[in-house]
Structure formats: structure tokens, C-alpha cells
Design a protein around this motif. Structure first.
Motif, PDB file in Angstrom:
ATOM      1  N   ARG A 189       5.880   6.027   9.784  1.00 23.25           N
ATOM      2  CA  ARG A 189       5.786   5.291   8.397  1.00 23.25           C
ATOM      3  C   ARG A 189       6.267   3.854   8.456  1.00 23.25           C
ATOM      4  NH1 ARG A 189       8.063   8.986   3.656  1.00 23.25           N
ATOM      5  NH2 ARG A 189       6.871   7.960   2.539  1.00 23.25           N
ATOM      6  N   THR A 192       6.436   0.332   5.589  1.00 20.78           N
ATOM      7  CA  THR A 192       6.198  -0.128   4.168  1.00 20.78           C
ATOM      8  C   THR A 192       6.411  -1.711   4.397  1.00 20.78           C
ATOM      9  OG1 THR A 192       6.698   2.016   3.041  1.00 20.78           O
ATOM     10  CG2 THR A 192       7.183  -0.259   2.144  1.00 20.78           C
ATOM     11  N   LYS A 236      10.042   4.112   6.937  1.00 18.86           N
ATOM     12  CA  LYS A 236      10.468   4.403   5.466  1.00 18.86           C
ATOM     13  C   LYS A 236       9.113   4.309   4.426  1.00 18.86           C
ATOM     14  CE  LYS A 236      14.973   1.915   6.133  1.00 18.86           C
ATOM     15  NZ  LYS A 236      15.467   1.040   5.903  1.00 18.86           N
ATOM     16  N   GLY A 237       9.094   4.761   3.620  1.00 19.44           N
ATOM     17  CA  GLY A 237       7.995   4.716   2.589  1.00 19.44           C
ATOM     18  C   GLY A 237       8.067   3.944   1.368  1.00 19.44           C
ATOM     19  N   GLN A 238       6.988   4.004   0.489  1.00 15.50           N
ATOM     20  CA  GLN A 238       7.058   3.093  -0.578  1.00 15.50           C
ATOM     21  C   GLN A 238       8.354   3.008  -1.506  1.00 15.50           C
ATOM     22  OE1 GLN A 238       3.474   1.572  -3.361  1.00 15.50           O
ATOM     23  NE2 GLN A 238       3.527   3.690  -3.012  1.00 15.50           N
ATOM     24  N   ASN A 239       8.757   4.318  -1.607  1.00 15.98           N
ATOM     25  CA  ASN A 239       9.763   4.429  -2.522  1.00 15.98           C
ATOM     26  C   ASN A 239      11.075   3.837  -1.973  1.00 15.98           C
ATOM     27  OD1 ASN A 239       8.726   5.738  -4.608  1.00 15.98           O
ATOM     28  ND2 ASN A 239       9.349   7.824  -3.723  1.00 15.98           N
ATOM     29  N   GLY A 265      10.769   0.975  -0.118  1.00 18.14           N
ATOM     30  CA  GLY A 265      10.614  -0.579  -0.371  1.00 18.14           C
ATOM     31  C   GLY A 265      10.747  -0.741  -1.888  1.00 18.14           C
ATOM     32  N   VAL A 324       4.959  -3.784  -3.203  1.00 18.83           N
ATOM     33  CA  VAL A 324       5.498  -3.139  -2.375  1.00 18.83           C
ATOM     34  C   VAL A 324       4.283  -2.204  -1.995  1.00 18.83           C
ATOM     35  CG1 VAL A 324       7.111  -1.327  -1.633  1.00 18.83           C
ATOM     36  CG2 VAL A 324       7.736  -3.084  -3.205  1.00 18.83           C
ATOM     37  N   ALA A 325       4.108  -1.848  -0.536  1.00 21.91           N
ATOM     38  CA  ALA A 325       2.701  -1.036  -0.224  1.00 21.91           C
ATOM     39  C   ALA A 325       3.374  -0.246   1.171  1.00 21.91           C
ATOM     40  CB  ALA A 325       1.627  -1.788  -0.269  1.00 21.91           C
ATOM     41  N   GLU A 326       2.890   1.044   0.977  1.00 17.25           N
ATOM     42  CA  GLU A 326       2.829   1.617   2.486  1.00 17.25           C
ATOM     43  C   GLU A 326       1.613   1.665   2.962  1.00 17.25           C
ATOM     44  OE1 GLU A 326       4.439   5.942   4.140  1.00 17.25           O
ATOM     45  OE2 GLU A 326       4.721   5.494   1.900  1.00 17.25           O
ATOM     46  N   ARG A 360       4.201  -1.598  -7.710  1.00 16.55           N
ATOM     47  CA  ARG A 360       3.806  -0.447  -6.622  1.00 16.55           C
ATOM     48  C   ARG A 360       2.324  -0.635  -6.379  1.00 16.55           C
ATOM     49  NH1 ARG A 360       5.532   5.051  -5.481  1.00 16.55           N
ATOM     50  NH2 ARG A 360       7.284   4.798  -7.048  1.00 16.55           N
ATOM     51  N   LEU A 415      -0.763   3.241  -1.571  1.00 14.81           N
ATOM     52  CA  LEU A 415      -1.199   3.158  -0.070  1.00 14.81           C
ATOM     53  C   LEU A 415      -2.078   1.956   0.213  1.00 14.81           C
ATOM     54  CD1 LEU A 415      -1.587   6.859   0.407  1.00 14.81           C
ATOM     55  CD2 LEU A 415       0.530   5.461   0.648  1.00 14.81           C
TER      56      LEU A 415
END
Length: 305
Positions: free
Chosen positions: A171, A173, A230-233, A235, A265-267, A299, A302
Motif C-alpha cells: 500500500r 499513499t 499506509k492507506g489514504q486515511n 495520509g 491525499v491519494a492512495e 481526499r 484512488l
């Protein structure tokens, strides 16, 4: 294991050749300074008890120091952080110091131990050949103003990480911070103040990010952070932490100076070219940002190209 009394600890700290400070994190007052450190500053230890540390740290505001000390609370027990800032003597030039900050407990109360070393002095006592190699590498990898990674180094790290991204892989971000009014700051207050703002932003990002996050100055006013695993949250949480710290940043000699930021912020759900991914984030931010808002976080979902 032998126990050491508080008196013995004080004696050990007092003998240190570094600049040793103990601060009350509540009101930033100085609770202890060792004799050698006080003498280097040009004071007696007793005289320094009436001063706040920021009085001899000319580029550090109370809000910035509060933000750094607040971040110490979210670190694991025994883990500290590093602060690099100029220190001013009562007579003579400023010296760049590297402070290692750590929360300690004395008599049931929480304090901050700051152990500082003159960077020039540290370099002088280290092996000369090792330093020449290390300095050359650092100079080529770091932006001189923010002390974050330079663009090319960041893109190389990005390329290596993005290869591992995928549904069953890493993962990753991406956080992009646009300092919207940096040009206006330079125009109104001068390039020197703009560089000072950038240095403080570099410090802020290093303290807000974790050790595995990669922070860089991507362009004149754009800073980037990569968050591996790490994921978008995650970030978004980091972006909000940066923005909360920015609302506290004030410059006493320029009370009207404020830093306005737009954060995307993007994953990344699949591999692609870092330059294309960054251009897409920046393009989306350009469409969404509002000039009226001082700090904003978007946000972006993806990131697929």
C-alpha cells in the motif's frame, strides 16, 4: 541493576559537554541547564532559569516548539525526535545545533530532555574521510533550504516503491502540499523570510511524519510525502496534523504572516510512472483548491491513470 538517584543523574548531566536542557512541556519554561551549556551560551545556569528556550533559538517560535513537543506524546515510549535549529550566544554568531528530544519522568511529572550538539563541532570530531563522503551524499540528496529530499532523489525512491504497489502488494499513499502563498510571502516579507518559512515547513514535516515516511521538496512551493504500507486515511490524518500545527505557527516580528496550504491525499492502487501520478494529483488540486481557505485538505480517492 543498580539504582541511580536524582542527584547522581543531575551530576551526570551537569558534566556533559553538550548543551543539556530540561523543559516543562506545559509552559515551555526551562527547568535545568548544565553548566557547560550555560557557559557556552554566555550565561550562568542561574541566569538562564529566567529565560524561555526560544529566547536563544532565534528561528523557533513558541507555537512551533509547542507543536514539536506535542508530537513527542504520540511516539512510542523511549522514542525521541530530532530538532535542528540555530542557537544564539549572548556574544558571537549563531551556531546550528542538533537537539535530540525525549520525554522523561521525574518525580511523577513529565518533562522534555533536550540534548544538543553543535553540528560544526560534531563534524570536526568525526573521521574526516567519512564526513567528506557523507557530506557529498547529503548535499546531492537533500534540498538545502528544507533539508528534505530533493526532487530527483524523491522520484527515484518513488519509482522503487511504486513497483511493489498492487492489490496483493504494497500500500502506498501520496500526500502533496502546495504552499499557495509562498510567492506572496517572498514578495511582501523578502526572500530571507520565505526561506525561513520553508525551513520551518521542513522541520514540521519531519516531526509530523514517521521514520518510514519519505518527505521531499518537489518544486519551489510543493512538498511531497510518501507513506509506504499506509492507506489514504493515514495520509488524511497526517495532512490534518500538519494543518493543525500550521494554525499555531506565528512569527512575532511579522504577526500578519500566515502560511496557506492546499493538500491532496491519494492512495495508489496500481503501478505507474511517478511523474504522471504527481501531475494528476497536482492537476486535481488545482481544480479543487480555494484561495479563501488558509488550510485545506482534499481526499483525491484512488489514483489510477
Amino acid at each position: 541493576m543498580a539504582r541511580i538517584s536524582e542527584q547522581e543523574v543531575t551530576h551526570i548531566l551537569q558534566q556533559s559537554l553538550d548543551l543539556v536542557l530540561i523543559l516543562d512541556p506545559g509552559d515551555l519554561t526551562l527547568m535545568f541547564v548544565n553548566e557547560h551549556g550555560a557557559n557556552w551560551l554566555g550565561y550562568t545556569a542561574a541566569n538562564l532559569m529566567d529565560k524561555l528556550p526560544i529566547e536563544f533559538m532565534p528561528e523557533m517560535s513558541a507555537a512551533e516548539l509547542e507543536g514539536i513537543l506535542e508530537n513527542l506524546r504520540i511516539l512510542d515510549v523511549g522514542e525521541g525526535t530530532v530538532l535542528v535549529t540555530p542557537v544564539r550566544r549572548s556574544l558571537g554568531n549563531d551556531h546550528d545545533f542538533e537537539f535530540r528530544l525525549q520525554l522523561i519522568e521525574i518525580g511523577g511529572r513529565e518533562f522534555v530532555l533536550a540534548n544538543g550538539r553543535d553540528i560544526a563541532e560534531r563534524v570536526a570530531v568525526t573521521d574526516e574521510v567519512h564526513n567528506l563522503l557523507a557530506d557529498a551524499q547529503t548535499e546531492s540528496r537533500q534540498d538545502k533550504t528544507t533539508q528534505l529530499y530533493q526532487r530527483d532523489t524523491f522520484l527515484q525512491i518513488f519509482r522503487d516503491l511504486v513497483k511493489e504497489v498492487g492489490p496483493d502488494g504494497l500500500r502506498l499513499t501520496l500526500v502533496v502540499i502546495d504552499m499557495k502563498n509562498l510567492h506572496e510571502i517572498n514578495t511582501q516579507f523578502g526572500q530571507g523570510v520565505g526561506d525561513r518559512v520553508l525551513r520551518n515547513m521542513g522541520n514540521l514535516l519531519r516531526h509530523a511524519a514517521t521514520r518510514e515516511d519519505i518527505c521531499a521538496r518537489f518544486s519551489g512551493r510543493k512538498l511531497c510525502i510518501l507513506l509506504p504500507r499506509k492507506g489514504q486515511n493515514d495520509g488524511l490524518n497526517l495532512a490534518e496534523k500538519v494543518n493543525r500545527a500550521l494554525t499555531k505557527v506565528k512569527y512575532s516580528e511579522y504577526p500578519e504572516l500566515r502560511i496557506h496550504t492546499s493538500v491532496g491525499v491519494a492512495e495508489l492502487p496500481e503501478p505507474n510512472e511517478p511523474e504522471l501520478l504527481l501531475e494528476k494529483v497536482i492537476s486535481q488540486m488545482r481544480e479543487l483548491k480555494s484561495e479563501e481557505v488558509a488550510q485545506e485538505v482534499h481526499r483525491l480517492g484512488l489514483l489510477v491513470i
